[in-house]
Scaffold this active site. Structure first.
Site, PDB file in Angstrom:
ATOM      1  N   ARG A   1     -44.359  45.574  -8.680  1.00  0.00           N
ATOM      2  CA  ARG A   1     -45.539  45.825  -9.406  1.00  0.00           C
ATOM      3  C   ARG A   1     -46.486  46.886  -8.689  1.00  0.00           C
ATOM      4  NH1 ARG A   1     -46.925  39.697 -11.331  1.00  0.00           N
ATOM      5  NH2 ARG A   1     -45.233  39.554 -12.584  1.00  0.00           N
ATOM      6  N   SER A  31     -46.282  40.773 -20.421  1.00  0.00           N
ATOM      7  CA  SER A  31     -45.360  40.101 -19.362  1.00  0.00           C
ATOM      8  C   SER A  31     -44.462  41.560 -18.618  1.00  0.00           C
ATOM      9  CB  SER A  31     -44.405  39.194 -20.008  1.00  0.00           C
ATOM     10  OG  SER A  31     -43.436  39.018 -18.931  1.00  0.00           O
TER      11      SER A  31
END
Ligand SMILES: Cc1cc2nc3c(=O)[nH]c(=O)nc-3n(C[C@H](O)[C@H](O)[C@H](O)COP(=O)(O)OP(=O)(O)OC[C@H]3O[C@@H](n4cnc5c(N)ncnc54)[C@H](O)[C@@H]3O)c2cc1C
Length: 671
Positions: free
Chosen positions: A338, A285
């Site tokens: 990201r 995660s």
């Protein structure tokens, strides 16, 4: 090429949703009882939609290919869900969540939708808490938050590393209440094989009972597609093995435009690939980037020594390490979005600094966090002058509380203790921002057919910020569709039940049966997986993070070639009228083999670098990108929505020009 109308309401962005809700058509409670809605998919988006629509009084038929809604891929979500509650008093607001999401998506999202998403985000948390979702709480009982990439506030609500599972149990409970009341008919182990249109409108679906193989006809006044994302087009991804594009692709072939297929999210923190015989990649995660520091060795000698087992990462002193995200992006550090983190990891590994045998791994190191937490905990416990062993013990305890299940998962896969040795991570395909195009009401270009959750082209532009998928899926299901679908259904209150013995239903059912028979009867020599794997290799090598015009053109040809071979030489054992997982896989891979080509075609049309993708022609020498959309860069600020024209190669692009509202967005840089 024609232009597309998103039907975004007029007026200031902050008033649009309220004004729209006040003005659209409603269906009165008594009439809702006479209206059927099919919901395909019971993950977070479909589960939330089915539960809410049934609660409002509609008759819902819900479909899922798993044996229970509880097993939808949403269960895999670990890190958390965003909401602009400002519980941390750190300056969060609806505007900031809107701003971060638009900026995080490289300014390629529809701003009106994003603003609405930010607006309803706080309601989602209240809804889920009311359902009993056990979000993490602080000592005093208030809901806790953590931070995710691309933002400067803490707005992520979480339930340890199992946020998706807990949210799904909430949606499932809400659904179950309606299943118990007979308002939702649940069709588990049923796969939607096609949509049925009558007079141009979505009026039902053809489904296959996956246990008996029976082909069934189901009618409704509207159909909602909430079938998840298509990352498995790459074969290797963090998605569940069953996740597929078929429902979305089938409606595309019947008239729903497919938007931005080439926007893939490449997640920076995944367990690196171990070898050629792997079918799944595992996510670590993003929440780990709250406490983990990302680095590679500064010197090539150390890289080689580590790869050859002569040195361990823990042997390298601080001055021998390159914390490249902290170096390049001091403001956001390890919490850059990201796409930025993924591109930076790939850039370092491409430059030769990867730390595992394949050269495709960087370190995620918790040593500093363990020390920090250990000292803090010792202070809280009143332990003065704790020794190193005590600090380590206390610090590891805190890390275990926060991320214990993720650390355990990592150790099981890699067989190394991440409390003692830094984790190895590498970017992997994770989420698809592209999907079925829909207007502000979430209606596709097929009247009466809606798309929700990851299946639609969503609110994330070219890159989704962490913890925003759960927010979007639940916003669509709990707070958007329940309002907007009535606008269309208000015209159907006198229609009555839709018969399934019509020529349209019969023709669609026959088409499905013919395709299944064809697959079974090829009796070729190669497995379905072998074709899927070949497709995945082309996708990753030529359509993945790095792309260029030549590679994309080749990819389109290669995918076509693999598809043609598939239809001549695939071997599907077993029969049609039985449980047949190979047949299920074959139908899904057949669709991936078409979608893959459209994906490459879309990427070819996008000449700029954006999201997790480098367009090689537009990369400048210093590793920085050009071609990222700035606010006024209208050339890149559009949604590419593709219309099917007999095969993926002939698809025609319709542009939705993205309107920028009068809210001033700041510079794009994360520095
Ligand atoms: C490992 C991992 C971790 C993640 N962590 C986070 C996170 O922490 N925070 C976050 O915001 N996002 C996260 N995401 C993304 C997020 O989990 C997904 O985007 C989201 O859960 C998708 O929800 P969905 O309801 O759209 O689809 P899904 O949960 O994929 O549900 C799809 C549903 O459609 C059904 N279906 C599909 N095709 C058919 C068909 N043909 N016929 C019948 N039924 C069909 C399936 O049975 C299923 O019920 C993560 C993703 C992954 C892979």
């Amino acid at each position: 090429m024609s232009k597309l109308d998103s039907k975004t309401p007029k007026g200031p962005i902050k008033d649009q949703w309220t004004k729209h809700k006040n003005e659209i058509n409603l269906v009165n409670p008594a009439n809702k009882r006479h209206i059927d809605i099919i919901v395909v998919g019971t993950g977070l988006a479909g589960g939330a939609a089915a539960a809410s629509l049934a609660e409002m009084g509609y008759k819902v038929k819900a479909f899922a290919y798993q044996d229970s809604p509880r097993r939808a891929h949403s269960i895999a979500a670990q890190g958390g869900i965003n909401a602009a509650k400002n519980y941390q008093n750190d300056g969060d607001s609806t505007y900031r969540l809107f701003y971060d999401t638009v900026k995080g998506g490289d300014y390629r999202a529809r701003e009106s939708n994003v603003y609405r998403l930010a607006e309803v985000s706080a309601n989602i948390i209240d809804q889920c808490v009311a359902q009993g979702v056990p979000f993490a709480r602080e000592y005093g009982g208030l809901l806790d938050n953590r931070s995710f990439g691309g933002v400067l506030v803490s707005r992520t609500f979480y339930a340890k590393g199992q946020t998706g599972q807990q949210l799904l149990l909430g949606a499932y409970s809400a659904m179950n209440r309606q299943i118990g009341k007979g308002k939702i008919t649940m069709y588990n182990r049923h796969e939607m094989m096609d949509i049925v249109k009558v007079d141009g409108k979505a009026r039902g679906i053809i489904a296959r009972n996956m246990i008996t193989g029976e082909i069934e006809k189901h009618s409704a006044h509207a159909v909602v597609i909430a079938s998840g994302g298509y990352g498995n087009v790459f074969f290797l991804s963090t998605n569940a093995m069953g996740s597929n594009a078929s429902a979305a692709w089938k409606i595309h072939k019947k008239g729903a435009y497919f938007a931005n297929p080439c926007y893939t999210q490449i997640h920076p923190t995944c367990v690196p690939r171990a070898g050629d015989f792997q079918s799944k990649l595992t996510l670590m995660s993003e929440s780990l980037r709250n406490d983990g520091r990302i680095w590679v060795p500064k010197n090539m000698e150390d890289v080689m020594a580590i790869r050859e087992g002569r040195k361990k990462p823990t042997d390298l002193s601080e001055d021998k390490r390159d914390y490249y995200l902290e170096r390049r992006y001091p403001a956001f550090g390890n919490l850059v979005p990201r796409d930025v983190a993924s591109r930076a990891a790939k850039e370092r590994c491409d430059a030769g600094y990867g730390v595992n045998a394949t050269g495709e791994a960087v370190y995620l190191d918790f040593k500093a966090a363990i020390n920090r937490y250990g000292n803090e905990k010792a202070h809280v416990l009143g332990i003065h002058n704790p020794n190193d062993a005590k600090i380590l013990e206390l610090g590891e305890g805190v890390i275990e509380e926060k991320y214990g299940n993720l650390f355990q998962m990592y150790e099981k896969i890699i067989d190394e203790n991440p409390y003692k040795t830094p984790m190895m991570i590498y970017p992997a395909v994770h989420y698809t921002m592209g999907g079925i195009w829909c207007d502000y009401n979430l209606m596709t270009t097929i009247p009466g057919c809606y798309a929700a959750g990851e299946a639609n082209f969503s609110d994330h532009g070219a890159n989704r910020l962490g913890a925003s998928a759960l927010m979007q899926g639940l916003a669509d299901g709990y707070f958007v569709l329940p309002y907007t679908i009535g606008d269309y259904l208000a015209d159907d209150i006198r229609t009555g039940p839709i018969p399934t013995d019509s020529p349209e239903f019969n023709a669609a059912a026959k088409e499905v049966t013919d395709q299944l028979e064809k697959l079974i009867n090829i009796k070729g020599t190669k497995s379905v997986d072998s074709f899927h794997k070949r497709l995945g290799e082309v996708m990753w090598n030529k359509v993945g993070m790095s792309r260029n015009a030549q590679g994309l053109t080749e990819a389109m040809d290669e995918i076509k070639q693999i598809r043609e071979e598939f239809w001549k030489d695939v071997r599907v054992p077993g029969g049609m009228n039985e449980l047949n997982p190979e047949l299920e896989k074959a139908t899904r891979v057949a669709d991936f083999l078409e979608l893959g080509e459209l994906f490459a075609k879309d990427a070819l049309a996008r000449e700029e670098s954006c999201g997790g993708h480098f367009r090689e022609e537009s990369v400048e020498l210093d590793g920085e990108q050009k071609g990222e959309a700035k606010r006024n860069d209208k050339d890149f600020a559009y949604v590419a929505a593709w219309e099917y024209k007999g095969n993926p190669r002939e698809a025609v692009m319709h542009k939705e020009e993205l309107e920028f509202n009068d809210i001033e967005l700041k510079q794009r840089s994360y520095k």
